[in-house]
Design a protein around this motif. Structure first.
Motif, PDB file in Angstrom:
ATOM      1  N   TYR B  76       0.855  -1.204   0.000  1.00  0.00           N
ATOM      2  CA  TYR B  76       0.000   0.000   0.000  1.00  0.00           C
ATOM      3  C   TYR B  76       0.889   1.253   0.000  1.00  0.00           C
ATOM      4  O   TYR B  76       0.599   2.216  -0.713  1.00  0.00           O
ATOM      5  CB  TYR B  76      -0.920   0.033   1.229  1.00  0.00           C
ATOM      6  CG  TYR B  76      -1.977  -1.059   1.265  1.00  0.00           C
ATOM      7  CD1 TYR B  76      -2.587  -1.511   0.096  1.00  0.00           C
ATOM      8  CD2 TYR B  76      -2.387  -1.627   2.476  1.00  0.00           C
ATOM      9  CE1 TYR B  76      -3.544  -2.515   0.128  1.00  0.00           C
ATOM     10  CE2 TYR B  76      -3.359  -2.628   2.523  1.00  0.00           C
ATOM     11  CZ  TYR B  76      -3.918  -3.071   1.350  1.00  0.00           C
ATOM     12  OH  TYR B  76      -4.872  -4.061   1.372  1.00  0.00           O
ATOM     13  N   LEU B  79       2.306   1.660  -3.340  1.00  0.00           N
ATOM     14  CA  LEU B  79       1.260   2.128  -4.257  1.00  0.00           C
ATOM     15  C   LEU B  79       1.091   3.646  -4.162  1.00  0.00           C
ATOM     16  O   LEU B  79       1.092   4.342  -5.188  1.00  0.00           O
ATOM     17  CB  LEU B  79      -0.059   1.424  -3.921  1.00  0.00           C
ATOM     18  CG  LEU B  79      -1.321   1.906  -4.640  1.00  0.00           C
ATOM     19  CD1 LEU B  79      -1.278   1.568  -6.134  1.00  0.00           C
ATOM     20  CD2 LEU B  79      -2.569   1.281  -4.040  1.00  0.00           C
ATOM     21  N   HIS B  80       0.968   4.140  -2.936  1.00  0.00           N
ATOM     22  CA  HIS B  80       0.732   5.583  -2.768  1.00  0.00           C
ATOM     23  C   HIS B  80       1.961   6.404  -3.190  1.00  0.00           C
ATOM     24  O   HIS B  80       1.809   7.501  -3.751  1.00  0.00           O
ATOM     25  CB  HIS B  80       0.306   5.888  -1.328  1.00  0.00           C
ATOM     26  CG  HIS B  80      -0.995   5.207  -0.965  1.00  0.00           C
ATOM     27  ND1 HIS B  80      -2.136   5.334  -1.726  1.00  0.00           N
ATOM     28  CD2 HIS B  80      -1.317   4.363   0.044  1.00  0.00           C
ATOM     29  CE1 HIS B  80      -3.110   4.608  -1.200  1.00  0.00           C
ATOM     30  NE2 HIS B  80      -2.628   4.003  -0.120  1.00  0.00           N
ATOM     31  N   ALA B  82       4.028   5.429  -5.544  1.00  0.00           N
ATOM     32  CA  ALA B  82       4.039   5.354  -7.011  1.00  0.00           C
ATOM     33  C   ALA B  82       3.042   6.329  -7.616  1.00  0.00           C
ATOM     34  O   ALA B  82       3.315   6.949  -8.655  1.00  0.00           O
ATOM     35  CB  ALA B  82       3.722   3.920  -7.456  1.00  0.00           C
ATOM     36  N   VAL B  83       1.879   6.465  -6.979  1.00  0.00           N
ATOM     37  CA  VAL B  83       0.870   7.415  -7.460  1.00  0.00           C
ATOM     38  C   VAL B  83       1.430   8.829  -7.377  1.00  0.00           C
ATOM     39  O   VAL B  83       1.309   9.625  -8.324  1.00  0.00           O
ATOM     40  CB  VAL B  83      -0.436   7.287  -6.636  1.00  0.00           C
ATOM     41  CG1 VAL B  83      -1.396   8.450  -6.931  1.00  0.00           C
ATOM     42  CG2 VAL B  83      -1.131   5.963  -6.940  1.00  0.00           C
ATOM     43  N   ALA B  84       2.081   9.126  -6.241  1.00  0.00           N
ATOM     44  CA  ALA B  84       2.620  10.477  -6.042  1.00  0.00           C
ATOM     45  C   ALA B  84       3.744  10.783  -7.020  1.00  0.00           C
ATOM     46  O   ALA B  84       3.830  11.885  -7.584  1.00  0.00           O
ATOM     47  CB  ALA B  84       3.103  10.619  -4.601  1.00  0.00           C
ATOM     48  N   SER B  85       4.604   9.781  -7.239  1.00  0.00           N
ATOM     49  CA  SER B  85       5.767  10.030  -8.107  1.00  0.00           C
ATOM     50  C   SER B  85       5.461   9.780  -9.588  1.00  0.00           C
ATOM     51  O   SER B  85       6.208  10.198 -10.458  1.00  0.00           O
ATOM     52  CB  SER B  85       6.933   9.131  -7.670  1.00  0.00           C
ATOM     53  OG  SER B  85       6.592   7.770  -7.905  1.00  0.00           O
ATOM     54  N   GLY B  86       4.375   9.055  -9.844  1.00  0.00           N
ATOM     55  CA  GLY B  86       4.018   8.738 -11.235  1.00  0.00           C
ATOM     56  C   GLY B  86       4.866   7.603 -11.802  1.00  0.00           C
ATOM     57  O   GLY B  86       4.930   7.427 -13.014  1.00  0.00           O
ATOM     58  N   ASN B  87       5.483   6.845 -10.921  1.00  0.00           N
ATOM     59  CA  ASN B  87       6.314   5.729 -11.380  1.00  0.00           C
ATOM     60  C   ASN B  87       5.423   4.568 -11.839  1.00  0.00           C
ATOM     61  O   ASN B  87       4.796   3.881 -11.023  1.00  0.00           O
ATOM     62  CB  ASN B  87       7.235   5.273 -10.234  1.00  0.00           C
ATOM     63  CG  ASN B  87       8.264   4.258 -10.696  1.00  0.00           C
ATOM     64  OD1 ASN B  87       7.959   3.364 -11.491  1.00  0.00           O
ATOM     65  ND2 ASN B  87       9.481   4.401 -10.202  1.00  0.00           N
ATOM     66  N   ASN B  88       5.392   4.388 -13.132  1.00  0.00           N
ATOM     67  CA  ASN B  88       4.490   3.391 -13.712  1.00  0.00           C
ATOM     68  C   ASN B  88       4.824   1.963 -13.287  1.00  0.00           C
ATOM     69  O   ASN B  88       3.931   1.167 -12.995  1.00  0.00           O
ATOM     70  CB  ASN B  88       4.548   3.518 -15.236  1.00  0.00           C
ATOM     71  CG  ASN B  88       3.234   3.098 -15.866  1.00  0.00           C
ATOM     72  OD1 ASN B  88       2.168   3.428 -15.351  1.00  0.00           O
ATOM     73  ND2 ASN B  88       3.322   2.369 -16.960  1.00  0.00           N
ATOM     74  N   LEU B  91       3.900   1.357  -9.726  1.00  0.00           N
ATOM     75  CA  LEU B  91       2.437   1.320  -9.615  1.00  0.00           C
ATOM     76  C   LEU B  91       1.917  -0.056 -10.021  1.00  0.00           C
ATOM     77  O   LEU B  91       1.129  -0.676  -9.288  1.00  0.00           O
ATOM     78  CB  LEU B  91       1.810   2.390 -10.508  1.00  0.00           C
ATOM     79  CG  LEU B  91       0.278   2.465 -10.467  1.00  0.00           C
ATOM     80  CD1 LEU B  91      -0.202   3.221  -9.250  1.00  0.00           C
ATOM     81  CD2 LEU B  91      -0.270   3.126 -11.719  1.00  0.00           C
ATOM     82  N   LEU B  92       2.397  -0.512 -11.155  1.00  0.00           N
ATOM     83  CA  LEU B  92       1.952  -1.812 -11.666  1.00  0.00           C
ATOM     84  C   LEU B  92       2.329  -2.941 -10.699  1.00  0.00           C
ATOM     85  O   LEU B  92       1.512  -3.823 -10.401  1.00  0.00           O
ATOM     86  CB  LEU B  92       2.608  -2.055 -13.034  1.00  0.00           C
ATOM     87  CG  LEU B  92       1.953  -3.111 -13.915  1.00  0.00           C
ATOM     88  CD1 LEU B  92       0.526  -2.718 -14.255  1.00  0.00           C
ATOM     89  CD2 LEU B  92       2.764  -3.303 -15.200  1.00  0.00           C
ATOM     90  N   LEU B  95       0.137  -2.760  -7.519  1.00  0.00           N
ATOM     91  CA  LEU B  95      -1.244  -3.197  -7.790  1.00  0.00           C
ATOM     92  C   LEU B  95      -1.321  -4.712  -7.953  1.00  0.00           C
ATOM     93  O   LEU B  95      -2.200  -5.370  -7.382  1.00  0.00           O
ATOM     94  CB  LEU B  95      -1.791  -2.508  -9.050  1.00  0.00           C
ATOM     95  CG  LEU B  95      -2.083  -1.013  -8.938  1.00  0.00           C
ATOM     96  CD1 LEU B  95      -2.435  -0.423 -10.307  1.00  0.00           C
ATOM     97  CD2 LEU B  95      -3.198  -0.733  -7.951  1.00  0.00           C
ATOM     98  N   ILE B  98      -0.701  -6.460  -4.504  1.00  0.00           N
ATOM     99  CA  ILE B  98      -1.855  -6.337  -3.595  1.00  0.00           C
ATOM    100  C   ILE B  98      -2.945  -7.324  -4.008  1.00  0.00           C
ATOM    101  O   ILE B  98      -3.465  -8.086  -3.188  1.00  0.00           O
ATOM    102  CB  ILE B  98      -2.408  -4.879  -3.602  1.00  0.00           C
ATOM    103  CG1 ILE B  98      -1.416  -3.944  -2.910  1.00  0.00           C
ATOM    104  CG2 ILE B  98      -3.776  -4.801  -2.930  1.00  0.00           C
ATOM    105  CD1 ILE B  98      -1.669  -2.463  -3.156  1.00  0.00           C
TER     106      ILE B  98
END
Lengths: 323, 126
Positions: B76, B79-80, B82-88, B91-92, B95, B98
């Motif tokens: 988690y 994930l957050h 990755a969302v903040a940094s935009g690291n694809n 993020l993948l 996700l 999880i």
């Protein structure tokens, strides 16, 4: 008055008295044992009801979390459709429109997949349900039916009421028996020896009934043991299910937050130009769909998390089991 | 007087047999009381056993879920971030991880676990 007849009458009276008193004692002890067991079962039943209450609350909370996440999915679908429209695309590459269409219908999907509305036209039934019940069902399945069953457990535990012989009246027969014994002595002293065997037979019958009562108590205690075992398994199942419910709720909340954050970020950015900037030599500029794709991936995962059932078939079977 | 005495003496076996019957009845009562006490004791032990069993099963799953919670919490966080940094890639990865953990329901074998737990010959691999 012949002394030997008095002696015989006295002896029969003593034996009769002993048998009658013994029968009364047996019944009293049986009643005590049953009452003690019943109290224990009622305590377990009460605990199970408390666990069920917590379980229902947890299910309802999960249901609310799921429905809220569904709204996020719909927002994601709207956003992604809006992007496609702005670029005049049928759909954004790698983001099938049917998936987005499915997200918009997810609230209905959840109800169906959780068994809330399986029959045609059952949607109106769902709408008619109280919000609390709806969320609980969205969290799990027909918990209300389990609740009903648990609430009827009192009947099983209170089966004692059916044991008429355990009532005060039946047990006070011990006192009557003693009085009967005294009467027999009196009768014997009057050499009315004919009545003594009748009194003895009555005492023996009373002893037989006491024995039967004792056996019945043993049987009932056995049944209460089984009831306790079933209640214990139900409580245990609900307690462990609550661990899973909590895990799912946290997962959905985190997924929901991630999609919300991605959506906020994506909406804040200006859309990249599709056409080539002035001066460039016919080099088409691809739109940067980096963020829309991230929104899509996040929402897709959120969709899978929402779908994950809180109870598996084995747990459901245990919870639906009759007590 | 002598005839009365003779009759009373003649009744001695009757008195003895009465006493014998009372004694036997008392012994039978003692035996029954012991049996009933045993049933009562057994019942109490059974109740306690069930309570302990519930506690143990719950404890076992609490540990399993606690382990999963630790792993999930890390993803988690990732994930957050990755969302903040935009690291694809992150993020993948977050996700998928999880979803991978949550899809594995630790309670899938719950009924088998309960049966195995009650089987005293079964060795649980925890």
């Amino acid at each position: 008055m012949p002394i030997h007849l008095i002696a015989i009458g006295g002896a029969v009276g003593v034996v009769t008295l002993g048998i009658t008193a013994h029968a009364a004692l047996k019944k009293r002890n049986a009643k005590k044992r049953f009452e003690a067991k019943k109290e224990g079962t009622q305590r377990i039943e009460e605990e199970t009801k408390n666990v069920h209450r917590d379980f229902t609350t947890a299910s309802e909370t999960l249901g609310r979390t799921r429905v809220k996440a569904t709204e996020t999915l719909q927002q994601a679908a709207d956003y992604l459709r809006g992007i496609a429209k702005q670029y005049d695309l049928e759909a954004i590459p790698e983001i099938p429109d049917e998936v987005l269409a499915e997200w918009t219908e997810l609230e209905q999907d959840i109800k169906v997949s959780l068994g809330v509305s399986t029959a045609a036209g059952a949607t109106s039934g769902v709408a008619a349900a109280t919000p609390s019940a709806l969320y609980t069902a969205a969290g799990l399945f027909g918990v209300a039916s389990t609740g009903t069953r648990i609430s009827t457990l009192s009947g099983a535990a209170n089966e004692a009421a059916r044991l008429a012989w355990l009532g005060g009246g039946a047990l006070t027969s011990g006192g009557g028996g003693i009085a009967a014994g005294a009467t027999i002595l009196n009768v014997a002293s009057r050499a009315n020896i004919v009545l003594a065997p009748i009194a003895l037979a009555t005492a023996l019958w009373s002893e037989k009934k006491a024995h039967e009562a004792e056996q019945e108590v043993n049987e009932k205690i056995g049944q209460l043991n089984q009831t306790e075992a079933k209640l214990g398994l139900k409580a245990s199942t609900m307690r462990t299910a609550m661990l899973r419910i909590k895990e799912l709720k946290t997962g959905i909340e985190n997924g929901d937050k991630a999609v919300q954050d991605l959506l906020a970020k994506a909406r804040a950015l200006p859309l990249p130009a599709l056409n080539a900037p002035e001066g460039s030599v016919n080099v088409p500029v691809e739109p940067d769909l980096h963020l829309p794709h991230q929104v899509y991936l996040g929402a897709k995962t959120l969709r899978s998390l929402i779908e994950e059932p809180a109870l598996n078939s084995a747990q459901r079977a245990i919870l639906e089991q009759e007590i | 007087m002598t005839s009365h005495l003779g009759k009373i003496i003649g009744l001695t076996p009757l008195v003895e047999s009465t006493l014998q019957s009372i004694s036997e009845m008392y012994q039978a009562h003692e035996a029954a009381a012991t049996q009933q006490a045993w049933i009562q004791e057994y019942s109490a032990v059974l109740t306690r056993k069930l309570e302990l069993e519930q506690e143990q099963i719950l404890r076992y799953y609490e540990l399993r879920f606690a382990e999963r919670h630790e792993a999930l919490q890390e993803f988690y966080d990732l994930l957050h971030q990755a969302v903040a940094s935009g690291n694809n890639q992150h993020l993948l990865f977050a996700l998928q991880s999880i979803l991978g953990i949550i899809k594995l329901d630790p309670l899938a074998d719950y009924d088998q676990f309960v049966v195995a737990y009650r089987d005293t010959n079964h060795v649980l691999e925890i």
